[in-house]
Scaffold this active site. Structure first.
Site, mmCIF file in Angstrom:
data_model
loop_
_atom_site.group_PDB
_atom_site.id
_atom_site.type_symbol
_atom_site.label_atom_id
_atom_site.label_comp_id
_atom_site.label_asym_id
_atom_site.label_seq_id
_atom_site.Cartn_x
_atom_site.Cartn_y
_atom_site.Cartn_z
ATOM 1 N N SER A 31 -21.080 19.153 60.732
ATOM 2 C CA SER A 31 -20.553 20.498 60.898
ATOM 3 C C SER A 31 -20.768 21.284 59.625
ATOM 4 O O SER A 31 -20.339 20.847 58.542
ATOM 5 C CB SER A 31 -19.055 20.458 61.237
ATOM 6 O OG SER A 31 -18.496 21.756 61.196
ATOM 7 N N LYS B 58 -34.782 11.881 34.037
ATOM 8 C CA LYS B 58 -33.628 11.324 33.323
ATOM 9 C C LYS B 58 -33.997 9.970 32.734
ATOM 10 O O LYS B 58 -34.435 9.070 33.460
ATOM 11 C CB LYS B 58 -32.441 11.180 34.282
ATOM 12 C CG LYS B 58 -31.236 10.471 33.688
ATOM 13 C CD LYS B 58 -30.133 10.342 34.717
ATOM 14 C CE LYS B 58 -28.989 9.501 34.175
ATOM 15 N NZ LYS B 58 -27.905 9.338 35.159
#
Length: 510
Positions: free
Chosen positions: A43, A82
């Site tokens: 949703s 990273k």
């Protein structure tokens, strides 16, 4: 049913989107045999947590498993590279260290490099550098350099390991596009009820608003902290680890990027927790993870905003959580992946790894309609072990501190710790022994970086290291340091590498 065997699972329903849901959908759509339908229910009204923007190197395995082009992934998600995590003010205020990916130095004659380093340190070698100077990922991170590793094991570049910082919402969108191209059906709607078999307790369907019903045979709970299926519907209990990990809230806010993005995450200890800084191509992610028992919400919010290095791009959002995990992550015909199964704060960027671990274990133990207890038990054994090993590593950062400047740090410094962590600390404290258990996420080099970074020095070292000639050892270590230094200096700047290979299209920062 054929030849007396249970039939195949042909209908999989994933409840919840976000990173966990779409990582699961992408893997299932690409890796399960044909004939299995995958439906994802989410949703847009509910939204996702979406703050886990730093990862560890295992994500490379997931992307490769799915055949994802890395440059395309980096461009689509606004990612940067990273090489590790910088920890500021954890041992004492004003001190910092780096937990780099990759290895320290090179072992010789069966003796681990960190043992050589400790031995030379005990001999008071005047020119002995910090152990991070013998790790290419650490040196490159400090210099703001990046390139991809070499496949040649003889090259120093082969010791470089990396991960990513990325926009979690863009990553979910990227995986959604991939999944839907591969046949995943997305259903928009909020789950209002769960239908279960009256005899077995198995889930048969989820009901959505508008009296819609989505049936399935295997259900994956990616509903986040709500744990709609495993927690609410099936009632699997939650075990809290708050006694060891007292942080239970966080404020998060993006800010304008300031200067070139460094190739590492920053975690800065604060009065009642810690603050993160995660550099992306188009913005910087920031947050303050804190204990509500030691600081009020408004003060924590102000502390986050005061520590920003660029203008805030919106109002901070608050998250509430509790460290811990469900007693089982697979129950009946339901598997919880992500926050629905457990939560550990993102201090070592492990949230997405634990999602990935759940997915890969599910693929290796994919059930038939019999849902055999042997496979279910094995899944739970391995995943619960994963959570506990990550838990111990995170606890180490809090417990191994000399800070006494606030009630929060007094609690962390003096609290009791799990027996499993006590055993590791005892092995280290004597002769610097570090062993990696089967399947353990963190390498010995990771433990070594944090243990030494947090100021825990062993009383001795491996006797085998003492048998090596100190002059030859010193020359060997100096050579290693020199090669790493030269290799890092020759690497391109991090931002230049991105510009050349995988710059994201210009987008609004907010």
């Amino acid at each position: 049913m054929t030849d007396g065997q249970p039939g195949r699972v042909t209908r999989v329903v994933i409840v919840g989107g976000g990173t966990a849901g779409w990582m699961t959908a992408a893997a299932l759509s690409r890796l399960v045999p044909s004939g299995v339908s995958v439906t994802l229910v989410e949703s847009e009204e509910i939204g996702t947590v979406g703050v886990g923007e730093a990862t560890i190197p295992s994500l490379l395995d997931y992307n490769r498993m799915l055949g994802i082009d890395e440059d395309a992934f980096v461009r689509a998600t606004g990612a940067t590279f990273k090489l590790g995590i910088e920890f500021r003010d954890w041992t004492r205020a004003g001190e910092s260290y780096l937990h780099p990916f990759g290895t320290h130095g090179r072992d010789i004659e069966g003796v681990s490099f960190h043992q050589l380093w400790l031995r030379q340190a005990a001999l008071s070698q005047a020119d002995l550098s910090p152990i991070g100077d013998y790790c290419l990922s650490a040196v490159a991170a400090r210099r703001g350099r990046f390139t991809r590793p070499s496949a040649n094991p003889q090259s120093v570049l082969s010791t470089l390991f990396y991960a990513f910082h990325f926009d979690a919402a863009l990553y979910a969108r990227f995986l959604r596009d991939l999944s839907e191209r591969d046949g995943v059906v997305r259903v928009e709607g909020r789950v209002t009820a769960v239908d279960r078999n009256g005899e077995t307790g198995f889930i048969e369907a989820v009901r959505l608003e508008g009296d819609r019903r989505v049936e399935g045979e295997l259900f994956i709970d990616c509903s986040g902290f709500r744990s709609l299926l495993l927690g609410d519907a099936l009632g699997v209990p939650f075990t809290s680890w708050k006694q060891w990990l007292p942080c239970d809230r966080a404020w998060a806010v993006p800010s304008e990027r300031q200067g070139p993005p460094p190739p590492y995450t920053r975690a800065t200890a604060d009065t009642a927790g810690w603050r993160w800084r995660i550099p992306l191509q188009h913005r910087t992610g920031n947050g303050y993870v804190y204990s509500s028992a030691h600081i009020d919400d408004d003060d924590a919010r102000l502390a986050l905003l005061a520590g920003l290095e660029g203008r805030a791009l919106g109002e901070p959002r608050q998250l509430r959580f509790e460290a811990g995990r469900r007693d089982r992550l697979w129950d009946r015909n339901c598997v919880a992946i992500g926050l629905s199964g457990g939560f550990l704060e993102p201090l070592e960027s492990t949230s997405i790894h634990l999602i990935q671990s759940g997915i890969t274990r599910l693929m290796s133990l994919f059930p038939d309609l019999g849902f055999g207890t042997t496979e279910v038990d094995e899944y739970n054994r391995v995943l619960l072990r994963d959570y506990e090993q990550v838990r111990d590593f995170i606890i180490l950062h809090y417990h191994a501190t000399e800070r006494s400047d606030s009630p929060f740090w007094d609690h962390c410094r003096t609290m009791s710790i799990p027996a499993s962590l006590s055993t590791k600390l005892a092995l280290w404290s004597g002769k610097a022994r570090v062993f990696r258990e089967q399947g353990e996420l963190f390498t010995p080099d990771g433990w070594i970086a944090v243990l030494l970074g947090q100021g825990i020095r062993p009383t001795s070292f491996d006797p085998l290291a003492a048998a090596l000639p100190p002059e030859e050892t010193a020359r060997f270590m100096a050579h290693v340091r020199e090669m790493i230094d030269k290799t890092a200096a020759a690497m391109p700047r991090h931002e230049d590498f991105i510009t050349q290979h995988c710059a994201a299209p210009l987008r609004r920062s907010a």
